[in-house]
Write a protein that holds these residues in place. Structure first.
Motif, PDB file in Angstrom:
ATOM      1  N   UNK A   1       1.123  -1.243  -0.084  1.00 51.60           N
ATOM      2  CA  UNK A   1       0.614   0.259   0.535  1.00 51.60           C
ATOM      3  C   UNK A   1       0.681   1.100  -0.080  1.00 51.60           C
ATOM      4  N   UNK A   2       0.357   2.008  -0.671  1.00 56.12           N
ATOM      5  CA  UNK A   2       1.319   3.440  -0.828  1.00 56.12           C
ATOM      6  C   UNK A   2      -0.054   4.609  -0.919  1.00 56.12           C
ATOM      7  N   UNK A   3       0.063   5.152   0.604  1.00 54.09           N
ATOM      8  CA  UNK A   3      -0.650   5.929   1.562  1.00 54.09           C
ATOM      9  C   UNK A   3      -0.646   7.197   0.771  1.00 54.09           C
ATOM     10  N   UNK A   4       1.152   7.762   0.101  1.00 49.24           N
ATOM     11  CA  UNK A   4       0.589   8.917  -0.379  1.00 49.24           C
ATOM     12  C   UNK A   4      -0.213   8.597  -1.808  1.00 49.24           C
TER      13      UNK A   4
ATOM     14  N   UNK B   1       0.014  -1.847  -4.717  1.00 47.56           N
ATOM     15  CA  UNK B   1       0.861  -3.071  -5.961  1.00 47.56           C
ATOM     16  C   UNK B   1       0.946  -3.981  -5.649  1.00 47.56           C
ATOM     17  N   UNK B   2       0.906  -4.834  -5.863  1.00 38.74           N
ATOM     18  CA  UNK B   2       0.887  -5.838  -6.566  1.00 38.74           C
ATOM     19  C   UNK B   2       2.233  -6.824  -6.784  1.00 38.74           C
ATOM     20  N   UNK B   3       2.902  -7.817  -6.381  1.00 37.72           N
ATOM     21  CA  UNK B   3       3.955  -8.668  -6.407  1.00 37.72           C
ATOM     22  C   UNK B   3       4.710  -8.194  -7.443  1.00 37.72           C
ATOM     23  N   UNK B   4       4.053  -8.312  -8.900  1.00 38.16           N
ATOM     24  CA  UNK B   4       4.696  -8.214 -10.106  1.00 38.16           C
ATOM     25  C   UNK B   4       5.001  -6.335 -10.454  1.00 38.16           C
ATOM     26  N   UNK B   5       4.126  -5.469  -9.747  1.00 45.99           N
ATOM     27  CA  UNK B   5       4.167  -4.575 -10.492  1.00 45.99           C
ATOM     28  C   UNK B   5       3.243  -3.489 -10.791  1.00 45.99           C
TER      29      UNK B   5
ATOM     30  N   UNK C   1      -7.920  -8.162   0.844  1.00 48.77           N
ATOM     31  CA  UNK C   1      -6.820  -7.617   1.015  1.00 48.77           C
ATOM     32  C   UNK C   1      -6.331  -6.265   1.310  1.00 48.77           C
ATOM     33  N   UNK C   2      -6.983  -6.140  -0.308  1.00 45.92           N
ATOM     34  CA  UNK C   2      -6.819  -4.234  -1.187  1.00 45.92           C
ATOM     35  C   UNK C   2      -7.946  -3.341  -0.253  1.00 45.92           C
ATOM     36  N   UNK C   3      -9.136  -4.049   0.550  1.00 38.91           N
ATOM     37  CA  UNK C   3      -9.807  -3.487   0.323  1.00 38.91           C
ATOM     38  C   UNK C   3      -9.782  -3.220   1.789  1.00 38.91           C
ATOM     39  N   UNK C   4      -8.457  -3.966   2.520  1.00 35.52           N
ATOM     40  CA  UNK C   4      -8.430  -3.425   3.861  1.00 35.52           C
ATOM     41  C   UNK C   4      -6.812  -2.269   3.947  1.00 35.52           C
ATOM     42  N   UNK C   5      -6.643  -2.274   3.272  1.00 38.45           N
ATOM     43  CA  UNK C   5      -6.070  -1.191   2.749  1.00 38.45           C
ATOM     44  C   UNK C   5      -6.475  -0.140   1.691  1.00 38.45           C
TER      45      UNK C   5
END
Length: 181
Positions: free
Chosen positions: A42-45, A50-54, A92-96
């Motif tokens: 997760x990028x807060x800015x 971003x997934x593990x493949x970028x 996972x991303x809903x939690x981020x």
């Protein structure tokens, strides 16, 4: 329309606002991340994951403010109806992802009204009705798939097609359509 327009909505909100996830709240869709996927950074800015493949997954423009408006309303709740191919990744991303009031998307949604599994949207919305006790006529539903809109509309749910995800036009148009019915 600016994001502030969504914040300034003063009309009545539906008892439940239901969102599809892939191509409605965010892009790309989870199946498009096969070969990458979890874990997500997760990028807060930028409020992106971003997934593990970028590959970067981003919320559509109106989502953070729209979800906050509903979450902060004492008479309205958020629900999810999704056939996402990777429900664990979606969770996972809903939690981020953060919404405008600082909550994560998962903190904002009613835990009991999260329907993420392979089935028809009629099944999802019926489960939401049964769990919440809220009539179909008191729900507003957003989805990018015309077939889902057609099916859910047959239940009596005010359903809004979002071919470009939930942008300001779709969000405010959905609220206006709901208020006019």
């Amino acid at each position: 329309m600016a994001a502030a327009d969504t914040k300034e909505h003063r009309g009545p909100l539906p008892a439940i606002v239901v969102f599809d996830l892939d191509a409605c709240c965010w892009s790309p869709e989870m199946y498009q991340l096969w070969g990458g996927g979890s874990p997500f950074t997760y990028d807060a800015e930028t409020n992106s994951c971003t997934d593990r493949a970028g590959v970067v997954c981003r919320l559509f423009e109106a989502i953070p403010t729209a979800w906050s408006l509903v979450a902060d309303s004492p008479n309205s709740r958020l629900a999810i109806a999704s056939r996402c191919d990777e429900p664990k990744w979606a969770d996972e991303i809903l939690r981020k992802f953060k919404i405008a009031n600082g909550l994560t998307m998962m903190e904002a949604v009613d835990d009991n009204l999260v329907e993420i599994y392979k089935s028809s949207k009629k099944v999802h919305l019926t489960a939401i009705r049964d769990k919440s006790g809220v009539a179909f006529s008191d729900m507003l539903f957003f989805d990018d798939d015309p077939a889902n809109i057609r099916d859910v509309s047959e239940l009596g749910v005010c359903s809004i097609l979002t071919p470009n995800g939930v942008d300001e036009e779709a969000w405010l148009g959905g609220l206006a359509t709901f208020a006019a019915k």
